[in-house]
Each structure stands twice: as structure tokens, then as C-alpha cells.
Scaffold this active site. Structure first.
Site, PDB file in Angstrom:
ATOM      1  N   SER A 139       0.847  -1.242   0.073  1.00 48.48           N
ATOM      2  CA  SER A 139       0.036   0.038   0.128  1.00 48.48           C
ATOM      3  C   SER A 139       0.800   1.178   0.043  1.00 48.48           C
ATOM      4  CB  SER A 139      -0.886  -0.060   1.357  1.00 48.48           C
ATOM      5  OG  SER A 139      -1.522   1.362   1.299  1.00 48.48           O
ATOM      6  N   TYR A 152      -1.630  -1.221  10.431  1.00 49.86           N
ATOM      7  CA  TYR A 152      -1.772  -1.768   9.109  1.00 49.86           C
ATOM      8  C   TYR A 152      -0.603  -1.217   8.452  1.00 49.86           C
ATOM      9  CZ  TYR A 152      -3.885  -1.443   4.332  1.00 49.86           C
ATOM     10  OH  TYR A 152      -4.070  -1.800   3.196  1.00 49.86           O
TER      11      TYR A 152
END
Length: 253
Positions: A139, A152
Site C-alpha cells: 500500500s 496496518y
């Protein structure tokens, strides 16, 4: 480049599901893996309608033995593997008013070790067959610990670093390893976020970009450009300035 035999983890929803359909539309045989069997069964029927082969296996990517069992069965059923997309991921908005080590560990186990475990199984297979492609989904938030998403971000940062190292190590063996760094994409995962996600993409648009990037031979596939650019700026912010900005953003969430 056309990949005829494709394995995708995290295929029951979001980017993984959309990728499976995209590759099936383009003539690839697909192995789909995820934890939700009913979703996999439904997706299998949709894929079979495109006239390609499709098998599914229930798999928890955080469990190495589960990955070994299901990847081996998938590759046997497909008759080989050209491309593996290690896409399984998890995460949710978090805060440190209620610190939870177990939840943090779960996020890291899925987002990082889901890739580590997959590559563990794929390396000997691809060595034996003389090559192949592995795409790991990270990401653009891998550049910093954003408030409310620290676990995350940590898992994605580690995944990006791991893929970078493996890419360099396996390059000479004909095993291509690339990193996918998407910005915000509409999915069940992003639907949990309690903050604004500027420039969020539909999953279909994202997977077209991913498939094109993989086929073109890129080492890193990342989008959209403005989110990538902003993330690179964050990477170079002085620590004090980043902390000040992050605290201000957190107060508005």
C-alpha cells in the site's frame, strides 16, 4: 505478457475478487483462495462462465501449513503457476485508548506473513519450472505510521521492504517479484474507515491498472499518481513536522 495460470489470495472480496474476474475475462485459468468458502464458491461460478478453469480453496494465509496445503493443491490442479498475486489483507481503524496486541499481531500475520508464507511455497515450485511471477500487494501507506492505522501501516511497510529484498535475491533465477502499492480502493476493508479517503478508486479501475502494470514488466505498480506523490512527500518530512501534522489530522477524525 499473458499469464495462463494465476493464483490469487484474498479473492473473496475487493481487489482480489476483481482481479480474479479480470484475469478470467482475459483467458487465464484461476485458483482463488480466501477464508470465506461461500464467497469463493459464488466467485468460482462467475469465473467458469468465462470459459476458463477455476478451482478454489479455503485458506488462512497467516497459517504456513494451510498455505502449503492449498497452494500445492492449487498448482497441481492448474498444472503449474505463471503468476501468483498475494493479495490477502486485513485492517481496521484503531486507537491506542484500548491498546490490543492480539489485534496488531493478527494484522501483521495476515498482511506480512501472508506474503512471506506464499513466497516460501512458491520459490521451489518456480525454481523447478524455470521461472514465474509473484506480485505482493502492499500500500502507499507503507511510508509512515498514520494515526488510527498504525498496525496496518507497519504491516505494509514491512511487506514492501520484504518484497524489495526478495526481488533482488530472485531476479537472476528468472523469478520476478513485484510490489503493488495501491492508494484507496473501494472494498469491504476501506468501508470500515472512519475518515475521508481522497481520490478513492473503484476496484475495477484498480485491477485494470494492476494487470497492465504486471504485464508490462514493472517492479512496482502504484497508483493514483497524486496519492503516490503525497506519500513520497510524507516520507521526507522531518519527524517533528510529521508528528505535528499527524496529531492535527487525528483530531479531525
Amino acid at each position: 505478457m499473458q499469464y495462463k495460470k494465476v493464483l490469487i489470495t484474498g479473492a473473496s472480496s475487493g481487489i482480489g475478487r476483481a482481479l480474479a474476474i479480470e484475469y478470467a475475462r482475459n483467458g487465464s485459468d484461476i485458483a482463488i483462495l480466501a477464508r470465506r468458502e461461500e464467497r469463493l464458491r459464488e466467485l468460482q461460478q462467475e469465473i467458469l462462465a468465462h470459459g476458463v478453469q477455476c478451482c478454489y480453496f479455503v485458506c488462512d494465509v497467516a497459517n504456513l501449513e494451510d498455505v502449503r496445503r492449498t497452494f500445492t493443491a492449487s498448482i497441481e490442479e492448474l498444472g503449474g503457476i505463471d503468476l501468483a498475486i498475494l493479495n490477502a489483507g486485513t485492517g481496521a481503524p484503531e486507537g491506542y485508548g484500548h491498546y490490543d496486541t492480539a489485534k496488531i499481531k493478527h494484522v501483521v500475520d495476515v498482511n506480512l506473513f501472508g506474503i512471506v508464507h506464499g513466497i516460501d511455497v512458491l520459490i521451489p515450485v518456480m525454481r523447478e519450472q524455470g521461472g514465474g511471477t509473484i506480485a505482493g500487494v502492499s500500500s502507499v501507506v507503507d511510508v509512515a505510521g498514520y494515526p488510527g492505522s498504525t498496525a496496518y501501516c507497519t504491516s505494509k511497510s514491512a511487506a514492501t521492504t520484504f518484497l524489495q529484498g526478495v526481488r533482488a535475491e530472485l531476479w537472476s533465477e528468472g523469478i520476478r517479484v513485484l510490489t503493488v502499492r495501491p492508494g484507496w480502493v473501494k472494498s469491504e476493508l476501506t468501508a470500515r474507515n472512519n475518515f475521508t479517503m481522497p481520490g478513492i478508486w473503484e476496484a475495477d479501475r484498480a485491477v485494470r491498472r494492476i494487470r497492465k502494470g504486471i504485464a508490462s514488466g514493472k517492479q512496482i505498480v502504484q497508483f493514483p499518481w497524486h496519492t503516490v506523490f503525497a506519500s513520497e512527500l510524507v516520507r521526507f518530512l522531518p519527524a517533528r513536522l510529521y508528528t505535528w501534522l499527524a496529531k492535527r489530522v487525528r483530531k479531525r477524525m
